[in-house]
Design a protein around this motif. Structure first.
Motif, PDB file in Angstrom:
ATOM      1  N   PHE A  17     -56.081 -19.033 -35.779  1.00  0.00           N
ATOM      2  CA  PHE A  17     -54.811 -18.873 -35.492  1.00  0.00           C
ATOM      3  C   PHE A  17     -54.273 -19.522 -36.908  1.00  0.00           C
ATOM      4  O   PHE A  17     -54.775 -20.363 -37.685  1.00  0.00           O
ATOM      5  CB  PHE A  17     -54.425 -20.198 -34.692  1.00  0.00           C
ATOM      6  CG  PHE A  17     -54.782 -20.006 -33.258  1.00  0.00           C
ATOM      7  CD1 PHE A  17     -54.067 -19.178 -32.672  1.00  0.00           C
ATOM      8  CD2 PHE A  17     -55.889 -20.608 -32.679  1.00  0.00           C
ATOM      9  CE1 PHE A  17     -54.270 -18.874 -31.116  1.00  0.00           C
ATOM     10  CE2 PHE A  17     -56.179 -20.347 -31.407  1.00  0.00           C
ATOM     11  CZ  PHE A  17     -55.640 -19.471 -30.672  1.00  0.00           C
ATOM     12  N   ASP A  23     -43.699 -13.373 -28.119  1.00  0.00           N
ATOM     13  CA  ASP A  23     -45.037 -13.288 -27.455  1.00  0.00           C
ATOM     14  C   ASP A  23     -45.313 -11.806 -27.249  1.00  0.00           C
ATOM     15  O   ASP A  23     -44.221 -11.099 -27.124  1.00  0.00           O
ATOM     16  CB  ASP A  23     -44.779 -14.025 -26.055  1.00  0.00           C
ATOM     17  CG  ASP A  23     -44.601 -15.230 -26.110  1.00  0.00           C
ATOM     18  OD1 ASP A  23     -45.273 -16.007 -27.140  1.00  0.00           O
ATOM     19  OD2 ASP A  23     -44.132 -16.197 -25.353  1.00  0.00           O
ATOM     20  N   GLY A  76     -50.586 -12.616 -26.954  1.00  0.00           N
ATOM     21  CA  GLY A  76     -50.502 -13.723 -28.040  1.00  0.00           C
ATOM     22  C   GLY A  76     -49.428 -13.761 -28.500  1.00  0.00           C
ATOM     23  O   GLY A  76     -48.317 -13.658 -27.926  1.00  0.00           O
ATOM     24  N   GLU A  77     -48.928 -14.332 -29.711  1.00  0.00           N
ATOM     25  CA  GLU A  77     -47.880 -14.497 -30.274  1.00  0.00           C
ATOM     26  C   GLU A  77     -47.902 -13.697 -31.530  1.00  0.00           C
ATOM     27  O   GLU A  77     -48.769 -13.040 -31.964  1.00  0.00           O
ATOM     28  CB  GLU A  77     -47.612 -15.972 -30.730  1.00  0.00           C
ATOM     29  CG  GLU A  77     -48.017 -17.111 -29.712  1.00  0.00           C
ATOM     30  CD  GLU A  77     -47.655 -18.415 -30.361  1.00  0.00           C
ATOM     31  OE1 GLU A  77     -47.492 -18.584 -31.489  1.00  0.00           O
ATOM     32  OE2 GLU A  77     -48.196 -19.355 -29.387  1.00  0.00           O
ATOM     33  N   TRP A 120     -51.028 -12.252 -33.437  1.00  0.00           N
ATOM     34  CA  TRP A 120     -51.981 -13.458 -33.238  1.00  0.00           C
ATOM     35  C   TRP A 120     -52.679 -13.366 -31.973  1.00  0.00           C
ATOM     36  O   TRP A 120     -51.822 -14.158 -31.008  1.00  0.00           O
ATOM     37  CB  TRP A 120     -51.653 -14.650 -33.767  1.00  0.00           C
ATOM     38  CG  TRP A 120     -50.713 -14.763 -35.082  1.00  0.00           C
ATOM     39  CD1 TRP A 120     -51.204 -13.924 -36.226  1.00  0.00           C
ATOM     40  CD2 TRP A 120     -49.325 -15.248 -35.369  1.00  0.00           C
ATOM     41  NE1 TRP A 120     -50.171 -14.190 -37.181  1.00  0.00           N
ATOM     42  CE2 TRP A 120     -49.178 -15.105 -36.774  1.00  0.00           C
ATOM     43  CE3 TRP A 120     -48.426 -15.829 -34.553  1.00  0.00           C
ATOM     44  CZ2 TRP A 120     -48.057 -15.308 -37.510  1.00  0.00           C
ATOM     45  CZ3 TRP A 120     -47.352 -16.183 -35.419  1.00  0.00           C
ATOM     46  CH2 TRP A 120     -47.312 -15.965 -36.837  1.00  0.00           C
ATOM     47  N   GLN A 121     -53.586 -12.815 -31.575  1.00  0.00           N
ATOM     48  CA  GLN A 121     -54.410 -12.651 -30.295  1.00  0.00           C
ATOM     49  C   GLN A 121     -54.632 -13.955 -29.875  1.00  0.00           C
ATOM     50  O   GLN A 121     -55.560 -14.891 -30.483  1.00  0.00           O
ATOM     51  CB  GLN A 121     -55.224 -11.636 -30.234  1.00  0.00           C
ATOM     52  CG  GLN A 121     -55.631 -11.410 -28.786  1.00  0.00           C
ATOM     53  CD  GLN A 121     -56.496 -10.199 -28.822  1.00  0.00           C
ATOM     54  OE1 GLN A 121     -57.344  -9.826 -29.566  1.00  0.00           O
ATOM     55  NE2 GLN A 121     -56.275  -9.360 -27.744  1.00  0.00           N
ATOM     56  N   TYR A 122     -54.251 -14.501 -28.754  1.00  0.00           N
ATOM     57  CA  TYR A 122     -54.941 -15.893 -28.251  1.00  0.00           C
ATOM     58  C   TYR A 122     -56.369 -15.758 -28.129  1.00  0.00           C
ATOM     59  O   TYR A 122     -56.824 -14.782 -27.667  1.00  0.00           O
ATOM     60  CB  TYR A 122     -54.518 -16.157 -26.871  1.00  0.00           C
ATOM     61  CG  TYR A 122     -52.694 -16.404 -26.729  1.00  0.00           C
ATOM     62  CD1 TYR A 122     -52.235 -17.076 -27.794  1.00  0.00           C
ATOM     63  CD2 TYR A 122     -52.037 -16.230 -25.860  1.00  0.00           C
ATOM     64  CE1 TYR A 122     -51.004 -17.691 -27.644  1.00  0.00           C
ATOM     65  CE2 TYR A 122     -50.586 -16.232 -25.559  1.00  0.00           C
ATOM     66  CZ  TYR A 122     -49.956 -17.177 -26.707  1.00  0.00           C
ATOM     67  OH  TYR A 122     -48.683 -17.257 -26.899  1.00  0.00           O
ATOM     68  N   GLU A 164     -56.606 -11.828 -35.634  1.00  0.00           N
ATOM     69  CA  GLU A 164     -55.095 -11.721 -36.222  1.00  0.00           C
ATOM     70  C   GLU A 164     -55.007 -10.422 -36.877  1.00  0.00           C
ATOM     71  O   GLU A 164     -55.906  -9.977 -37.554  1.00  0.00           O
ATOM     72  CB  GLU A 164     -54.787 -13.182 -37.167  1.00  0.00           C
ATOM     73  CG  GLU A 164     -55.025 -14.213 -36.339  1.00  0.00           C
ATOM     74  CD  GLU A 164     -55.039 -15.490 -37.244  1.00  0.00           C
ATOM     75  OE1 GLU A 164     -54.654 -15.156 -38.612  1.00  0.00           O
ATOM     76  OE2 GLU A 164     -55.447 -16.528 -36.749  1.00  0.00           O
TER      77      GLU A 164
END
Length: 131
Positions: free
Chosen positions: A1, A88, A100-101, A116-118, A122
């Protein structure tokens, strides 16, 4: 993250990095942005699914859109700020669910599009507005 390892404890913007948050969007992001490069993928991958792109539809501070890059595709829902969008996303990466975000930031004439995949990867993509 980008801002810490534990999503439960992480702040979206670290202290002192809140410039532009809460400011009305001064840029209209509406349109299609062509992905021209990425530090994370080669050109062959970027074009696996056709010409890679990101599309935004902005209504005031609200932004919706889609992306198709390589074998990734999905939808975007977020908010526009002074010179960036935070959002999101949900979609697929190689036929696996991905969510993700992300953030899209203007740098001159280019757009830096980040996903940015949960609990995952990234990615960063460099885009230019389609004319």
């Amino acid at each position: 993250f980008p801002y810490g390892d534990d999503p439960a404890n992480r702040s979206r913007y670290p202290a002192g990095d809140c410039e532009g948050v809460g400011e009305e969007a001064s840029v209209d992001f509406t349109g299609t942005w062509d992905v021209v490069s990425s530090p994370d993928f080669d050109d062959e991958y970027l074009r696996l699914g056709g010409a890679p792109y990101v599309t935004f539809r902005q209504n005031g501070d609200f932004v919706k859109g889609e992306y198709e890059i390589g074998v990734m595709c999905g939808t975007i829902n977020g908010g526009a700020h002074s010179d960036f969008i935070d959002f999101d996303f949900g979609g697929n990466d190689e036929m696996e669910e991905a969510f993700g975000e992300g953030q899209a930031t203007l740098e001159g004439e280019r757009l830096i599009f980040e996903l940015w995949q949960y609990h995952g990867d990234e990615w960063t993509f460099i885009c230019e507005r389609r004319r």
